[in-house]
Design an enzyme around this catalytic site. Sequence first.
Site, PDB file in Angstrom:
ATOM      1  N   GLY A   1      39.530  49.912  47.138  1.00 34.27           N
ATOM      2  CA  GLY A   1      39.151  50.470  45.833  1.00 34.27           C
ATOM      3  C   GLY A   1      37.691  50.201  45.524  1.00 34.27           C
TER       4      GLY A   1
ATOM      5  N   GLN B   1      34.796  47.089  38.834  1.00 33.05           N
ATOM      6  CA  GLN B   1      34.537  48.238  39.707  1.00 33.05           C
ATOM      7  C   GLN B   1      33.970  49.396  38.894  1.00 33.05           C
ATOM      8  OE1 GLN B   1      38.178  49.020  41.853  1.00 33.05           O
ATOM      9  NE2 GLN B   1      37.907  47.245  43.174  1.00 33.05           N
TER      10      GLN B   1
ATOM     11  N   SER C   1      37.053  46.337  33.881  1.00 32.60           N
ATOM     12  CA  SER C   1      37.014  46.536  35.332  1.00 32.60           C
ATOM     13  C   SER C   1      35.587  46.401  35.858  1.00 32.60           C
ATOM     14  CB  SER C   1      37.559  47.924  35.682  1.00 32.60           C
ATOM     15  OG  SER C   1      37.177  48.274  36.993  1.00 32.60           O
TER      16      SER C   1
ATOM     17  N   ASP D   1      43.046  39.056  40.584  1.00 34.28           N
ATOM     18  CA  ASP D   1      43.494  39.075  41.981  1.00 34.28           C
ATOM     19  C   ASP D   1      44.354  37.852  42.332  1.00 34.28           C
ATOM     20  OD1 ASP D   1      42.221  41.469  42.355  1.00 34.28           O
ATOM     21  OD2 ASP D   1      40.436  40.607  43.279  1.00 34.28           O
TER      22      ASP D   1
ATOM     23  N   ARG E   1      51.715  45.201  41.424  1.00 36.23           N
ATOM     24  CA  ARG E   1      51.872  43.777  41.759  1.00 36.23           C
ATOM     25  C   ARG E   1      52.842  43.044  40.827  1.00 36.23           C
ATOM     26  NH1 ARG E   1      45.583  42.518  43.658  1.00 36.23           N
ATOM     27  NH2 ARG E   1      45.897  43.284  45.791  1.00 36.23           N
TER      28      ARG E   1
ATOM     29  N   ARG F   1      45.872  55.433  43.487  1.00 36.79           N
ATOM     30  CA  ARG F   1      45.283  54.611  42.416  1.00 36.79           C
ATOM     31  C   ARG F   1      44.434  55.453  41.469  1.00 36.79           C
ATOM     32  NH1 ARG F   1      42.944  49.298  45.148  1.00 36.79           N
ATOM     33  NH2 ARG F   1      42.636  48.755  42.963  1.00 36.79           N
TER      34      ARG F   1
HETATM   35  C1  S3P Z   1      36.688  43.957  42.325  1.00 34.16           C
HETATM   36  C2  S3P Z   1      37.114  44.035  41.039  1.00 34.16           C
HETATM   37  C3  S3P Z   1      38.516  43.937  40.647  1.00 34.16           C
HETATM   38  C4  S3P Z   1      39.369  43.307  41.737  1.00 34.16           C
HETATM   39  C5  S3P Z   1      39.066  43.868  43.080  1.00 34.16           C
HETATM   40  C6  S3P Z   1      37.613  43.679  43.448  1.00 34.16           C
HETATM   41  C7  S3P Z   1      35.251  44.097  42.611  1.00 34.16           C
HETATM   42  O1  S3P Z   1      39.015  45.244  40.374  1.00 34.16           O
HETATM   43  O2  S3P Z   1      40.738  43.456  41.436  1.00 34.16           O
HETATM   44  O3  S3P Z   1      39.862  43.215  44.052  1.00 34.16           O
HETATM   45  O4  S3P Z   1      34.801  43.714  43.705  1.00 34.16           O
HETATM   46  O5  S3P Z   1      34.535  44.614  41.735  1.00 34.16           O
HETATM   47  P1  S3P Z   1      38.836  45.878  38.890  1.00 34.16           P
HETATM   48  O6  S3P Z   1      37.436  45.669  38.546  1.00 34.16           O
HETATM   49  O7  S3P Z   1      39.164  47.319  38.989  1.00 34.16           O
HETATM   50  O8  S3P Z   1      39.804  45.109  38.050  1.00 34.16           O
END
Ligand code: S3P
Length: 440
Positions: free
Chosen positions: A109, A183, A181, A328, A359, A137
């Site tokens: 992701g 991400q 988030s 996580d 999860r 997703r």
């Molecule tokens: C991550 C952010 C998290 C995490 C993922 C890695 C990242 O996701 O669950 O394993 O590296 O920015 P979200 O930001 O969508 O919660």
Amino acid sequence: MADLLNSDSTKADPGLNERVISQSRGLVGTVHLPADKSIAHRAALFSALSTGTSHIVGYPTSEDPQSTLSCLRQLGIKMVEDEVGLSISSNGLSGFEAPTKALDCGNSGTTMRLLSGMLAGQSFSSVLTGDASLSARPMGRILDPLQKMGAVIYSNSGRAPLRIDPSKGLQGMEYLLPVASAQVKSCVLLAGLWAKGETTVIEEVPTRDHTERMLGLPSVTIGSKRYISVQGGKPLKAQTWSIPCDFSAAAFFLVAGSVVPNSALHLPRVGLNPTRTGLIDILRAMGADITIRSERIVAGEPIGDIWVRSSQLTGIEIGGAVIPNIIDEIPILAVAGALAEGKTIIRDAEELRFKETDRISAMVKGLSTLGVQIKENKDGMTITGGKALGSGTVESYTDHRIAMAMGVAGLVSTGRVRIQGANAASVSFPTFWDILADLG
Ligand code: S3P
């Protein structure tokens, strides 16, 4: 002893994809953890945006970070790997070439969401695909802000595959994150590098801050909101990145070292970024014996050496702003809850349903199979812990963190726990099963 068998004995058959774990009498030793996945993705992606040759020391061999490298190669980024590390060369923000086929993000992701931000402002078309889990997703959370900035993106009803076409130019904006988030935050900030003017992301609940740390972006907190900004066209200079060990990988051993009697584990060089380490506070509040030594800053990230020893845990109630910090780690926290005396209640964690698998449901099913009294709630779970775990066959649902959490559960089972889909661990931690066996 941690008795790890490739079930039915066929070690030679990598397709078997099962592990059978039985009770450990104590885990003792030093655990060499993989490099941090979140930081690794970013080090590779940011090197591909920097002018010159960047060096990454300790780039992980796990599948997710490797998916990021293979996408960057398809975008014309040159890289060389030798015994010192990985070198990535680029012409900076204009360093990408049009890919000739779809960019396969695999299970990752972070690859898909961060890369989408970087591709939204390019003058060529690109297609991003992923495996079955990633294709299920939600991507609407990045499509919305990118489209607001002027990006031209098509999706399969808010899911991958994504097609990104050249736009008339991106426009900087202020964006209040509707979901906590990192991400999404990173995706928007990265698109901001190709946008006119300034792009500001506002977060009401803190999420991991590797992007802003590593890019040196200014941020300001006003009241309960944090504003992180990037200027369009900001040039990035090639540099050397040193990646700490992954706290999210350490989490499995923090819990294993706590719940397996007679254990004493040493976890060196672990990333201790405060936006990631909420699990330490929670485990300590549950009664865990965790010591951190030699705290230091390496390449802008706090790291330290962790020691954990067995202890009797008691249940805890958690929810609210800590959830994104431990997002996580919740699968392995559920295992700690199952061994802790009394009730453990996890709330406000509905985001877990949108990870590599659902999860909440996966952990409730797995732990119930082992006889744990556990109830699934819409936004989490309620666990009544403290009883020995039984035996059974459980599923990883091809989710690395579920596979490893159930592996730790096997170490405290009175019988044997057969984990189907155990190879999923390679997504973030290819040596996990071997390390468990060695520690036994
Ligand atoms: C991550 C952010 C998290 C995490 C993922 C890695 C990242 O996701 O669950 O394993 O590296 O920015 P979200 O930001 O969508 O919660």
